[in-house]
Design an enzyme around this catalytic site. Structure first.
Site, PDB file in Angstrom:
ATOM      1  N   GLU A 197      13.415  -9.548 -18.693  1.00 31.96           N
ATOM      2  CA  GLU A 197      12.821  -8.605 -19.650  1.00 31.96           C
ATOM      3  C   GLU A 197      13.835  -8.225 -20.710  1.00 31.96           C
ATOM      4  O   GLU A 197      14.968  -7.889 -20.348  1.00 31.96           O
ATOM      5  CB  GLU A 197      12.335  -7.355 -18.910  1.00 31.96           C
ATOM      6  CG  GLU A 197      11.161  -7.663 -17.997  1.00 31.96           C
ATOM      7  CD  GLU A 197      10.554  -6.424 -17.337  1.00 31.96           C
ATOM      8  OE1 GLU A 197      10.994  -5.304 -17.622  1.00 31.96           O
ATOM      9  OE2 GLU A 197       9.634  -6.602 -16.524  1.00 31.96           O
ATOM     10  N   MET A 255       0.847  -1.204   0.000  1.00 31.35           N
ATOM     11  CA  MET A 255       0.000   0.000   0.000  1.00 31.35           C
ATOM     12  C   MET A 255       0.879   1.251   0.000  1.00 31.35           C
ATOM     13  O   MET A 255       0.866   2.053   0.921  1.00 31.35           O
ATOM     14  CB  MET A 255      -0.949  -0.050   1.215  1.00 31.35           C
ATOM     15  CG  MET A 255      -2.083   0.975   1.217  1.00 31.35           C
ATOM     16  SD  MET A 255      -2.952   1.216  -0.352  1.00 31.35           S
ATOM     17  CE  MET A 255      -3.815  -0.338  -0.555  1.00 31.35           C
ATOM     18  N   GLY A 256       1.639   1.401  -1.099  1.00 28.09           N
ATOM     19  CA  GLY A 256       2.388   2.644  -1.299  1.00 28.09           C
ATOM     20  C   GLY A 256       1.531   3.581  -2.144  1.00 28.09           C
ATOM     21  O   GLY A 256       0.304   3.436  -2.200  1.00 28.09           O
ATOM     22  N   ARG A 257       2.201   4.519  -2.818  1.00 29.88           N
ATOM     23  CA  ARG A 257       1.464   5.498  -3.631  1.00 29.88           C
ATOM     24  C   ARG A 257       0.603   4.824  -4.698  1.00 29.88           C
ATOM     25  O   ARG A 257      -0.561   5.170  -4.889  1.00 29.88           O
ATOM     26  CB  ARG A 257       2.442   6.429  -4.352  1.00 29.88           C
ATOM     27  CG  ARG A 257       3.249   7.318  -3.460  1.00 29.88           C
ATOM     28  CD  ARG A 257       4.129   8.200  -4.348  1.00 29.88           C
ATOM     29  NE  ARG A 257       5.171   8.827  -3.589  1.00 29.88           N
ATOM     30  CZ  ARG A 257       6.326   8.253  -3.284  1.00 29.88           C
ATOM     31  NH1 ARG A 257       6.592   7.028  -3.696  1.00 29.88           N
ATOM     32  NH2 ARG A 257       7.231   8.893  -2.566  1.00 29.88           N
ATOM     33  N   ILE A 258       1.208   3.845  -5.402  1.00 29.40           N
ATOM     34  CA  ILE A 258       0.458   3.222  -6.509  1.00 29.40           C
ATOM     35  C   ILE A 258      -0.674   2.349  -5.953  1.00 29.40           C
ATOM     36  O   ILE A 258      -1.787   2.343  -6.490  1.00 29.40           O
ATOM     37  CB  ILE A 258       1.413   2.430  -7.439  1.00 29.40           C
ATOM     38  CG1 ILE A 258       2.484   3.376  -8.010  1.00 29.40           C
ATOM     39  CG2 ILE A 258       0.632   1.774  -8.586  1.00 29.40           C
ATOM     40  CD1 ILE A 258       3.581   2.707  -8.824  1.00 29.40           C
ATOM     41  N   ARG A 283       7.287  -5.707 -10.226  1.00 35.37           N
ATOM     42  CA  ARG A 283       8.507  -6.290 -10.792  1.00 35.37           C
ATOM     43  C   ARG A 283       8.287  -7.787 -10.941  1.00 35.37           C
ATOM     44  O   ARG A 283       7.684  -8.433 -10.069  1.00 35.37           O
ATOM     45  CB  ARG A 283       9.711  -6.043  -9.877  1.00 35.37           C
ATOM     46  CG  ARG A 283      10.272  -4.620  -9.881  1.00 35.37           C
ATOM     47  CD  ARG A 283      10.929  -4.250 -11.208  1.00 35.37           C
ATOM     48  NE  ARG A 283      11.530  -2.917 -11.196  1.00 35.37           N
ATOM     49  CZ  ARG A 283      10.909  -1.791 -11.565  1.00 35.37           C
ATOM     50  NH1 ARG A 283       9.653  -1.838 -11.980  1.00 35.37           N
ATOM     51  NH2 ARG A 283      11.532  -0.628 -11.533  1.00 35.37           N
ATOM     52  N   THR A 301       2.104  -5.455 -11.842  1.00 36.26           N
ATOM     53  CA  THR A 301       2.661  -4.299 -12.562  1.00 36.26           C
ATOM     54  C   THR A 301       3.847  -3.727 -11.773  1.00 36.26           C
ATOM     55  O   THR A 301       4.226  -2.577 -11.984  1.00 36.26           O
ATOM     56  CB  THR A 301       1.590  -3.196 -12.772  1.00 36.26           C
ATOM     57  OG1 THR A 301       0.970  -2.915 -11.529  1.00 36.26           O
ATOM     58  CG2 THR A 301       0.551  -3.612 -13.776  1.00 36.26           C
ATOM     59  N   HIS A 305       6.107  -4.087 -20.108  1.00 35.44           N
ATOM     60  CA  HIS A 305       6.499  -3.131 -19.047  1.00 35.44           C
ATOM     61  C   HIS A 305       6.141  -1.686 -19.452  1.00 35.44           C
ATOM     62  O   HIS A 305       7.026  -0.829 -19.586  1.00 35.44           O
ATOM     63  CB  HIS A 305       8.000  -3.266 -18.734  1.00 35.44           C
ATOM     64  CG  HIS A 305       8.354  -2.741 -17.369  1.00 35.44           C
ATOM     65  ND1 HIS A 305       9.363  -3.265 -16.587  1.00 35.44           N
ATOM     66  CD2 HIS A 305       7.842  -1.719 -16.636  1.00 35.44           C
ATOM     67  CE1 HIS A 305       9.453  -2.592 -15.456  1.00 35.44           C
ATOM     68  NE2 HIS A 305       8.524  -1.647 -15.453  1.00 35.44           N
TER      69      HIS A 305
HETATM   70  C1  DGY Z   1       9.498   2.285 -12.417  1.00 36.83           C
HETATM   71  O1  DGY Z   1       9.631   3.515 -12.507  1.00 36.83           O
HETATM   72  O2  DGY Z   1      10.036   1.621 -11.553  1.00 36.83           O
HETATM   73  C2  DGY Z   1       8.612   1.651 -13.421  1.00 36.83           C
HETATM   74  O3  DGY Z   1       8.682   0.279 -13.417  1.00 36.83           O
HETATM   75  C3  DGY Z   1       8.877   2.197 -14.809  1.00 36.83           C
HETATM   76  O4  DGY Z   1       7.665   2.149 -15.442  1.00 36.83           O
END
Ligand code: DGY
Length: 320
Positions: free
Chosen positions: A267, A155-158, A238, A236, A286
């Site tokens: 990747e 539960m960070g910003r994203i 890593r 989304t 990505h």
């Molecule tokens: C990040 O900034 O870490 C992202 O994976 C790039 O989209």
């Protein structure tokens, strides 16, 4: 004399020009090919500042070759590509670009969740391949998003931005994080649960935690076996956070229903990778932060962090 800077990928000229006000700049001019390791090994010996991407492995061996390097500016929020401890030992400042890509990545996370739940890629292919002969009651049926339970790991910003979007879809949001976030719980009416409950109860499980030694293969065979067999995994963050072999097996055995993946352990993921052969996997290269506006802003902020660090000002986003 101006400090020497190396930029490891072609970035817009307008940004290069800004760096050139105060630095001597050299750049790897390719857009779609990463700088070869040998080139980086050479350059690192003579530069004061490095502008790099998540595609470059900045490890101890490379840093050992650097004698003047003062600042590494990573054009990403994640910095698992950099050996932070080795940089710290050498007194090198490391910066990143947090905050800027939050909403863009949350948008993509939600787009991927929806595409996977409603089988958008598969349905589009079905039409293109001329397989659509008639409307049929259970044809290409997916999972409902509205009313479902969304579990968020990290539960960070994203994480918070994804939770906000989910509320607009009448989803119930639960989360697990290293520490509880009472302010976010109160603001968004979301609930902290232990990992086991998160795995058991989520219809959608979004992986949004940083990649560290502790989160390597956080989602593996055991965790996947606890999930509902109608559950959808979205990553989304890593690739290394999810054990891809275990995920492949879970998808083949129908232990979980589908996966939406924007990131992979390797990747670019080889196109022959078994995961890419599955119809219940939606895979992307990505592109979480890939909107024009956000990528330009990331370039700009990474450039500012670099030039400030090299000109004895404190960069805005310092990792160490
Ligand atoms: C990040 O900034 O870490 C992202 O994976 C790039 O989209």
């Amino acid at each position: 004399m101006k400090p020497k800077v190396y930029i490891t990928r072609k970035i817009p000229n307008s940004i290069v020009e800004k760096i050139e006000y105060t630095c001597d700049v050299e750049m790897w001019e390719e857009e779609n090919t990463p700088v070869p390791r040998e080139v980086l090994e050479n350059k690192i010996q003579e530069i004061d500042g490095l502008f790099c991407l998540l595609t470059e492995t900045i490890d101890e061996e490379l840093l050992e070759k650097a004698s003047n390097l003062k600042v590494i500016s990573n054009m990403a929020v994640g910095y698992n590509n950099i050996d932070i401890e080795a940089a710290k030992r050498k007194g090198i400042t490391v910066t990143n670009t947090p905050g800027i890509l939050t909403d863009t990545t949350a948008d993509l996370t939600f787009a991927l969740l929806m595409a996977t739940a409603r089988r958008l890629v598969e349905s589009s292919d079905y039409l293109q391949k001329e397989e659509w002969e008639t409307w049929s009651p259970m044809q290409l049926t997916g999972q409902d998003i509205h009313g479902a339970t969304l579990g968020i790991i990290g539960m960070g910003r994203i994480g918070e931005a994804v939770a906000k979007r989910a509320l607009g879809f009448d989803m119930k949001v639960i989360y697990h994080n290293r520490s509880r976030k009472p302010d976010i719980e109160e603001k968004l009416h979301i609930t902290f649960v232990e990992m086991e409950e998160l795995l058991q109860s989520s219809d959608f499980l979004c992986v949004l935690t940083p990649y560290t030694k502790e989160t390597h293969h956080l989602i593996s065979k055991e965790e996947l076996s606890i999930m509902k067999n109608t559950a959808i995994l979205i990553n989304t963050a890593r690739g290394g956070i999810v054990d891809e072999q275990a995920l492949y097996q879970a998808l083949v055995n129908k232990d979980i229903w589908a996966a939406g993946l924007d990131v992979f352990e390797e990747e670019p993921i080889p196109v022959t990778h078994p995961l890419l052969s599955l119809q219940n996997v939606v895979s992307l290269p990505h592109i979480g932060s890939a909107s024009v506006k956000t990528r330009l802003k990331m370039c700009e902020v990474a450039a500012e962090n670099l030039t400030k660090g090299l000109n004895n000002e404190k960069p805005k986003h310092v990792v160490i």
